[in-house]
Every structure is written in structure tokens, then in C-alpha cells.
Design an enzyme around this catalytic site. Sequence first.
Site, PDB file in Angstrom:
ATOM      1  N   HIS A 123       0.825  -1.219   0.000  1.00 53.82           N
ATOM      2  CA  HIS A 123       0.000   0.000   0.000  1.00 53.82           C
ATOM      3  C   HIS A 123       0.859   1.270   0.000  1.00 53.82           C
ATOM      4  CE1 HIS A 123      -3.647  -2.228   0.386  1.00 53.82           C
ATOM      5  NE2 HIS A 123      -3.348  -2.724   1.582  1.00 53.82           N
ATOM      6  N   ASP A 165      -2.589 -10.720  -2.494  1.00 52.27           N
ATOM      7  CA  ASP A 165      -3.171 -10.201  -1.250  1.00 52.27           C
ATOM      8  C   ASP A 165      -4.635  -9.836  -1.529  1.00 52.27           C
ATOM      9  OD1 ASP A 165      -1.969  -8.765   1.511  1.00 52.27           O
ATOM     10  OD2 ASP A 165      -3.786  -7.804   0.735  1.00 52.27           O
ATOM     11  N   HIS A 181      -6.200  -7.326  -0.624  1.00 54.19           N
ATOM     12  CA  HIS A 181      -6.315  -5.896  -0.901  1.00 54.19           C
ATOM     13  C   HIS A 181      -5.520  -5.537  -2.151  1.00 54.19           C
ATOM     14  CE1 HIS A 181      -6.762  -6.376   3.529  1.00 54.19           C
ATOM     15  NE2 HIS A 181      -7.808  -5.610   3.305  1.00 54.19           N
ATOM     16  N   ASP A 224      -4.345 -12.856   3.117  1.00 51.47           N
ATOM     17  CA  ASP A 224      -5.603 -12.445   3.728  1.00 51.47           C
ATOM     18  C   ASP A 224      -6.823 -12.726   2.855  1.00 51.47           C
ATOM     19  OD1 ASP A 224      -4.618 -10.534   2.022  1.00 51.47           O
ATOM     20  OD2 ASP A 224      -4.611  -8.905   3.488  1.00 51.47           O
TER      21      ASP A 224
HETATM   22 ZN    ZN Z   1      -4.064  -7.247   2.592  1.00 46.15          ZN
END
Ligand code: ZN
Length: 309
Positions: free
Chosen positions: A125, A162, A164, A246
Site C-alpha cells: 500500500h 493479497d 487488498h 488475507d
Molecule cells: Zn491485505
Amino acid sequence: MSTLLIHHPSFLEHVTPIGHPERPDRIRAIDRILEHERFQALEREQAPVGTIEQAALAHPEAFVQEIKDAVPETGLTRIDADTVISPGSWKAAMRGVGGVCQAVDEVMAGKVKNAFCAIRPPGHHAEKDRAMGFCLFNNVAVAARWAKKQHGVERVAIMDFDVHHGNGTQDIFWSDTSVMYTSTHQMPLYPGTGAVNETGAGNTIVNAPLRAGDGGAEFREAMEVAILPRIEDFRPDLVIISAGFDAHHRDPLGQINLVEADYAWVTAKLMDIADRSANGRVVSVLEGGYDLEGLAKSVAAHVMTLMKA
Ligand code: ZN
């Protein structure tokens, strides 16, 4: 040939508030499962301290310095709603940077076939000049740029599974066509980016969003239809995995239902592509994964597959 495991006790020293999902116990859970005798053949190395110059391959040097200056002597400093730094965060972050560069060095030198970096804080991120989403420096972006600078690699493909979207990695490589960034992720979900039409300035960004409730079948279809053929056509000299776990069905932060076998499957698929264009070179870097049992078992499946190279 062997698989390298990059680890270091410093990754336990990046402390987050009680109840924060991105916590030192994640590394303890991974360390514990990788102590099992079936992982005895791993080449284990402690992550060296990286340099500001290495971190600055993916970020302006002033931003790297800003993070260093923000590290508190005691207590916690909040950088955004969910990103904090503690007195040990600088050392952890710099060992992360040094660790991924070391993994690239050893894989490029042919000392090991592939590598897994069990590091935190995560990185995907972190944008060029913005730490966010538990991430300080973009570790995979540093690794890709280090491979180019230090080893003359022409094309790097990053695959980010991931749950995200790796907005930071996408931001850093948006106009850099020497690095392909590909991602599966739940959408809508934090951070909100990652739509199919986000393709980068030179069409080297590939986003394949999944919906809440999707599982292994939808994940594998997205990989086989949207992502793997693009990576294959790109003919990378190095494959880097943003390995967040995740999207596991037990994870509290996402609603995708992957199981350990899905992580083994995608790892093998990426290794196949690496075999065809990159002499098998794969560097995998830990991102998310917040259910300790799901994380540990998924890492085990991932690393066990890497060890079959
Ligand atoms: Zn994540």
C-alpha cells in the site's frame, strides 16, 4: 536447487496498538511453522540492514528521511488511520528493504532458486511518497528496482494475491513499462483502487478484481484468464510475488474463501512461468494475512511449493 528464507527478529520490533491485526505474532506464527522438519532444507539467512539508497529506489529520498524522523523514542506515532510507527519500526522497515534486496541478489546469482521473505511491516500500500495501510516502504517495488539497477534485469513481473489491491505498487510502476504489476483482490474493499480499467500508462498494469464470497474457483479463473497469460507474454526475467494471505477463508479482513491448496496452486503456476522465461527466478515477499492459523498454514503451503523447484 534450494529455497532461501529471509527472516530476522527485528520484524517483531515493529509494534502496533493492541488489537491491531498487523502484529508481531504474525511473524511468530510463521517462524513456528517453518521450524517443522519438513522445512529443514530451507537456506535460512537473517535480513541485513538495508540502505536509504535502496529504499529510495521506490520512494523520494526525502520521504524515506521523513519516516526515519517520525520514529518515536517511546510509544507509538500514528501516520494515518491504521498505520503506526514504534521505536523499532525503522530497524524493521530497513531490514525488510535489506532482506528483499538480499533475496534478489542470491536468486540472481543462482545461489538459490527462489526465496521467501518473512518480513513486516508489509509494503504494497506504500505509494511513492505516502505510507498507508500498515505499510511504510514498498518492499516489492524496492526489490524490482534493485534487480534492474544491480543485476541489469530488463523486465520484472509482480503478482500480488493479497486480498487488498496494491495501490502503492501500482502507483510506483504506473508509467514504468519495465515492471508489470498484476493483482487479484476483493473489490470493493480497502483501498478502493484496482478496477479492470486501471491499466497503467503503457498497459503493464493488470487488475483482476474478485467479489466478496468468491473462492478458489473464481480466483483460479481470474489467474488463468486475466493474469497468467499476460505475465507469460511479458517474458519476465524475474517474478516477484506480493504474498499476502488475507484472501484465506479464515481471514478477518477479507471475504474471499481461498484455502491452502489455492496458494500452492498459484505458486506453482508462477514458478512454471518463471521456469520458461526467468530460469525459475522467483522472489516472494510477505504482505498481509491476519488470521494466525490461516496465515501459518498458507505460508507453509506456499513455501513447500517453492521448495519443489
Ligand atoms: Zn491485505
